[in-house]
Design a protein around this motif. Structure first.
Motif, PDB file in Angstrom:
ATOM      1  N   PHE A 272      10.814   9.159   5.590  1.00 42.29           N
ATOM      2  CA  PHE A 272      10.093   9.221   4.330  1.00 42.29           C
ATOM      3  C   PHE A 272       8.600   8.996   4.477  1.00 42.29           C
ATOM      4  O   PHE A 272       7.854   9.212   3.538  1.00 42.29           O
ATOM      5  N   CYS A 273       8.187   8.514   5.641  1.00 39.06           N
ATOM      6  CA  CYS A 273       6.756   8.269   5.834  1.00 39.06           C
ATOM      7  C   CYS A 273       5.991   9.578   5.674  1.00 39.06           C
ATOM      8  O   CYS A 273       6.341  10.581   6.278  1.00 39.06           O
ATOM      9  N   LEU A 274       4.959   9.562   4.855  1.00 41.01           N
ATOM     10  CA  LEU A 274       4.191  10.768   4.558  1.00 41.01           C
ATOM     11  C   LEU A 274       3.002  10.935   5.494  1.00 41.01           C
ATOM     12  O   LEU A 274       2.201  11.844   5.324  1.00 41.01           O
ATOM     13  N   THR A 275       2.853  10.003   6.438  1.00 43.45           N
ATOM     14  CA  THR A 275       1.681   9.987   7.311  1.00 43.45           C
ATOM     15  C   THR A 275       0.395   9.986   6.491  1.00 43.45           C
ATOM     16  O   THR A 275      -0.573  10.650   6.854  1.00 43.45           O
ATOM     17  N   CYS A 276       0.401   9.260   5.390  1.00 42.33           N
ATOM     18  CA  CYS A 276      -0.802   9.266   4.546  1.00 42.33           C
ATOM     19  C   CYS A 276      -1.843   8.282   5.059  1.00 42.33           C
ATOM     20  O   CYS A 276      -2.980   8.290   4.601  1.00 42.33           O
ATOM     21  N   SER A 277      -1.456   7.410   5.994  1.00 39.77           N
ATOM     22  CA  SER A 277      -2.384   6.466   6.626  1.00 39.77           C
ATOM     23  C   SER A 277      -3.027   5.464   5.682  1.00 39.77           C
ATOM     24  O   SER A 277      -4.048   4.875   6.023  1.00 39.77           O
ATOM     25  N   ALA A 278      -2.464   5.304   4.503  1.00 35.39           N
ATOM     26  CA  ALA A 278      -3.018   4.299   3.594  1.00 35.39           C
ATOM     27  C   ALA A 278      -2.805   2.911   4.186  1.00 35.39           C
ATOM     28  O   ALA A 278      -3.689   2.061   4.159  1.00 35.39           O
ATOM     29  N   CYS A 279      -1.620   2.702   4.763  1.00 40.00           N
ATOM     30  CA  CYS A 279      -1.283   1.393   5.315  1.00 40.00           C
ATOM     31  C   CYS A 279      -2.146   1.038   6.515  1.00 40.00           C
ATOM     32  O   CYS A 279      -2.700  -0.055   6.601  1.00 40.00           O
ATOM     33  N   SER A 280      -2.275   1.982   7.451  1.00 46.10           N
ATOM     34  CA  SER A 280      -2.985   1.659   8.687  1.00 46.10           C
ATOM     35  C   SER A 280      -4.464   1.404   8.417  1.00 46.10           C
ATOM     36  O   SER A 280      -5.100   0.623   9.122  1.00 46.10           O
TER      37      SER A 280
ATOM     38  N   THR B 158       0.819  -1.210   0.000  1.00 51.11           N
ATOM     39  CA  THR B 158       0.000   0.000   0.000  1.00 51.11           C
ATOM     40  C   THR B 158       0.854   1.262   0.000  1.00 51.11           C
ATOM     41  O   THR B 158       0.482   2.265  -0.581  1.00 51.11           O
ATOM     42  N   CYS B 159       1.998   1.195   0.633  1.00 49.53           N
ATOM     43  CA  CYS B 159       2.784   2.408   0.884  1.00 49.53           C
ATOM     44  C   CYS B 159       3.328   3.032  -0.408  1.00 49.53           C
ATOM     45  O   CYS B 159       4.044   2.377  -1.160  1.00 49.53           O
ATOM     46  N   PRO B 160       3.008   4.300  -0.680  1.00 51.79           N
ATOM     47  CA  PRO B 160       3.462   4.918  -1.924  1.00 51.79           C
ATOM     48  C   PRO B 160       4.964   5.194  -1.951  1.00 51.79           C
ATOM     49  O   PRO B 160       5.522   5.418  -3.022  1.00 51.79           O
TER      50      PRO B 160
HETATM   51  S1  SF4 Z   1       1.562   6.299   6.372  1.00 50.84           S
HETATM   52 FE1  SF4 Z   1       2.014   4.175   5.794  1.00 50.84          FE
HETATM   53  S2  SF4 Z   1       1.566   4.090   3.603  1.00 50.84           S
HETATM   54 FE2  SF4 Z   1       1.750   6.249   4.140  1.00 50.84          FE
HETATM   55  S3  SF4 Z   1       3.895   6.757   3.752  1.00 50.84           S
HETATM   56 FE3  SF4 Z   1       3.763   6.170   5.925  1.00 50.84          FE
HETATM   57  S4  SF4 Z   1       4.230   4.001   5.955  1.00 50.84           S
HETATM   58 FE4  SF4 Z   1       3.772   4.511   3.845  1.00 50.84          FE
END
Ligand code: SF4
Ligand code: SF4
Lengths: 314, 190
Positions: B70-78, B36-38
């Motif tokens: 590098f984590c964008l905190t986009c929360s796609a993974c969670s 999932t992680c971009p």
């Molecule tokens: S929140 Fe999860 S999916 Fe988004 S960049 Fe961070 S680790 Fe990757």
């Protein structure tokens, strides 16, 4: 007449002036009076929560406390990133009064946080508090003929525990609004993929790759333009589109509209008022489709009767 | 002998769990977060591996990886994690611990990201609000990359995309005080 508290966010006086302007036009038409939080400050964006947890709560908290001094019970925020910071802070403070007390010590002069004001993104406010019917009722020059890809980005609907709004995977609120304006919302798989905005200055390569994929999928959906409800999404997809095209040797030519620009146009405001001159990718090509009739793909012919198939078997 | 559960002890795993509010031990290594992680392809170790490294108490390796930066905190993974782990919060916890201990990767990319955030926070301290043009200029000066994005500048400035000034907050004093108090809280948290 409804009243709502308004948190414009830093980019409203900068990169997204046209968003701020059209939000005001749209709200006025929809009979909503907006009251700006007096002397609001920056939400701290990605930087605060990357580097300093306490500051990441303190900066938004000051705005939440200032908002409680106005009488309205809801606040609306156009920028998805500001919205996320304020909402995260609100949810965490409401869940954990101990933490709220602690963070409150950084802004004693402003007063105590009570948690009285609901925090909604501009999209959420339009969808939940105003509603599709009220929006539809104000449309006088529909933007029918436009095929649009609605891009929500990662912060308007995620994480679900924070935003408590729409679907984190395939939201439809913006799609429903643009359809209420007369346009066609395309099936678009990258609605909630991240555009990489937090790296837009510090690591442009990441942004080019992430935003590039979004543009690619939008093009593939058959859209003539992208619609967004966030200044960071807009500037990444619009301002960096040229670089992306150059890097990947492609041509997208996809203008990136703010939802409220299209709403204002459908509400009858003249095109000249939308500040389209600020867009880097020219918008005229996409706007020229207004009024066109979109041909629906023909329904597949009815399957021949099974009886015949049986007779063939015989 | 390797013991997998470091729970209840004064360990890296415990520190991360406490800060993130998630239990990393819950991760069963399905890898959904990675697909999932971009930005997983930019990371030294994708999120799934970071989880395992925390479980194995590989503190140094985890903190020195660029992943959490590098984590964008986009929360796609969670949103998709079957064990409902708040992965971005775990990433953030590792990063905050690393900042507290002043122990993090010194690759150029991570340095740039850090620099950007520092300049940004400085700006807010001074004006209470973000001054976009100055932000970009200072970043380029401090990273000695003066001409980065210069090709965008004429267009952006001419079109009024990036304005030349900023309205600062009236109660600048309140913001300065907030910064000082927040810094104190951070010290207490250590
Ligand atoms: S929140 Fe999860 S999916 Fe988004 S960049 Fe961070 S680790 Fe990757
Ligand atoms: S999705 Fe969740 S359970 Fe699966 S590997 Fe990632 S963190 Fe572990």
């Amino acid at each position: 007449m409804k009243k709502v508290t308004y948190f414009p966010g830093c980019s409203a006086h900068g990169t997204s002036e046209e968003f701020d302007l059209t939000v005001k036009m749209v709200m006025k038409t929809l009979d909503v009076e907006m009251e700006e939080i007096p002397d609001w400050n920056c939400c701290g964006a990605t930087s605060a929560h990357t580097m300093n947890e306490s500051l990441a709560y303190a900066l938004p908290l000051r705005n939440l406390v200032l908002a409680e001094k106005l009488s309205n019970d809801t606040m609306t925020i156009p920028c998805a990133s500001c919205y996320q910071r304020l909402k995260v802070t609100k949810v965490h403070m409401d869940e954990n009064p101990e933490l709220a007390k602690k963070i409150n010590t950084t802004i004693v002069e402003e007063g105590n946080y009570k948690g009285r004001v609901a925090v909604k993104s501009m999209l959420q406010y339009c969808y939940e508090d105003i509603g599709l019917d009220a929006i539809k009722a104000k449309v006088i020059s529909p933007i029918s003929g436009m095929k649009l890809a609605c891009y929500y980005g990662c912060l308007l609907t995620r994480p679900k525990s924070i935003t408590q709004f729409d679907s984190p995977e395939y939201p439809m609120s913006m799609d429903n609004i643009v359809e209420a304006l007369g346009a066609k919302a395309m099936l678009f798989d990258f609605k909630t993929e991240c555009c990489g905005a937090s790296f837009s200055i510090s690591d442009t390569d990441i942004v080019l790759q992430l935003s590039g994929k979004i543009l690619e999928m939008a093009k593939e959906s058959g859209a003539q333009a992208i619609v967004v409800a966030c200044p960071l999404c807009q500037s990444n997809l619009d301002m960096r589109q040229g670089d992306i095209e150059k890097k990947y040797k492609v041509k997208y030519n996809l203008p990136v509209f703010y939802l409220t620009q299209l709403m204002a146009m459908a509400f009858g405001f003249p095109k000249e008022k939308m500040m389209f001159s600020k867009h880097i990718v020219p918008v005229d090509g996409a706007l020229a489709h207004i009024g066109e009739v979109i041909e629906e793909p023909k329904k597949p012919a009815k399957a021949k009767k099974a009886v015949k198939a049986e007779s063939e078997v015989e | 002998m390797i013991t997998l559960s470091y729970k209840g002890k004064n360990t890296f795993l415990e520190a991360v769990n406490k800060k993130s509010g998630s239990d990393v031990l819950e991760c069963y290594q399905c890898g959904k977060c990675v697909s999932t992680c971009p930005v997983s392809n930019f990371m030294d170790f994708p999120p799934r591996e970071i989880m395992q490294m925390i479980k194995l108490e590989l503190k140094e390796e985890t903190q020195m990886a660029n992943s959490t930066w590098f984590c964008l905190t986009c929360s796609a993974c969670s949103g998709r994690c079957p064990r409902e782990i708040n992965i971005p919060a775990v990433m953030e916890a590792v990063r905050h611990l690393a900042i507290e201990e002043n122990f993090h990767p010194d690759s150029k990319q991570v340095k740039n990201i850090r620099k950007f955030h520092e300049i940004f926070l400085d700006m807010i301290k001074r004006y209470g609000r973000n001054y976009e043009l100055r932000m970009m200029a200072e970043f380029n000066i401090r990273t000695r990359n003066l001409f980065k994005d210069m090709h965008l500048a004429p267009k952006a400035l001419l079109k009024g995309k990036i304005p030349l000034g900023v309205k600062s907050v009236k109660s600048a004093k309140a913001i300065k005080k907030m910064y000082e108090m927040a810094e104190k809280l951070e010290q207490q948290n250590k």
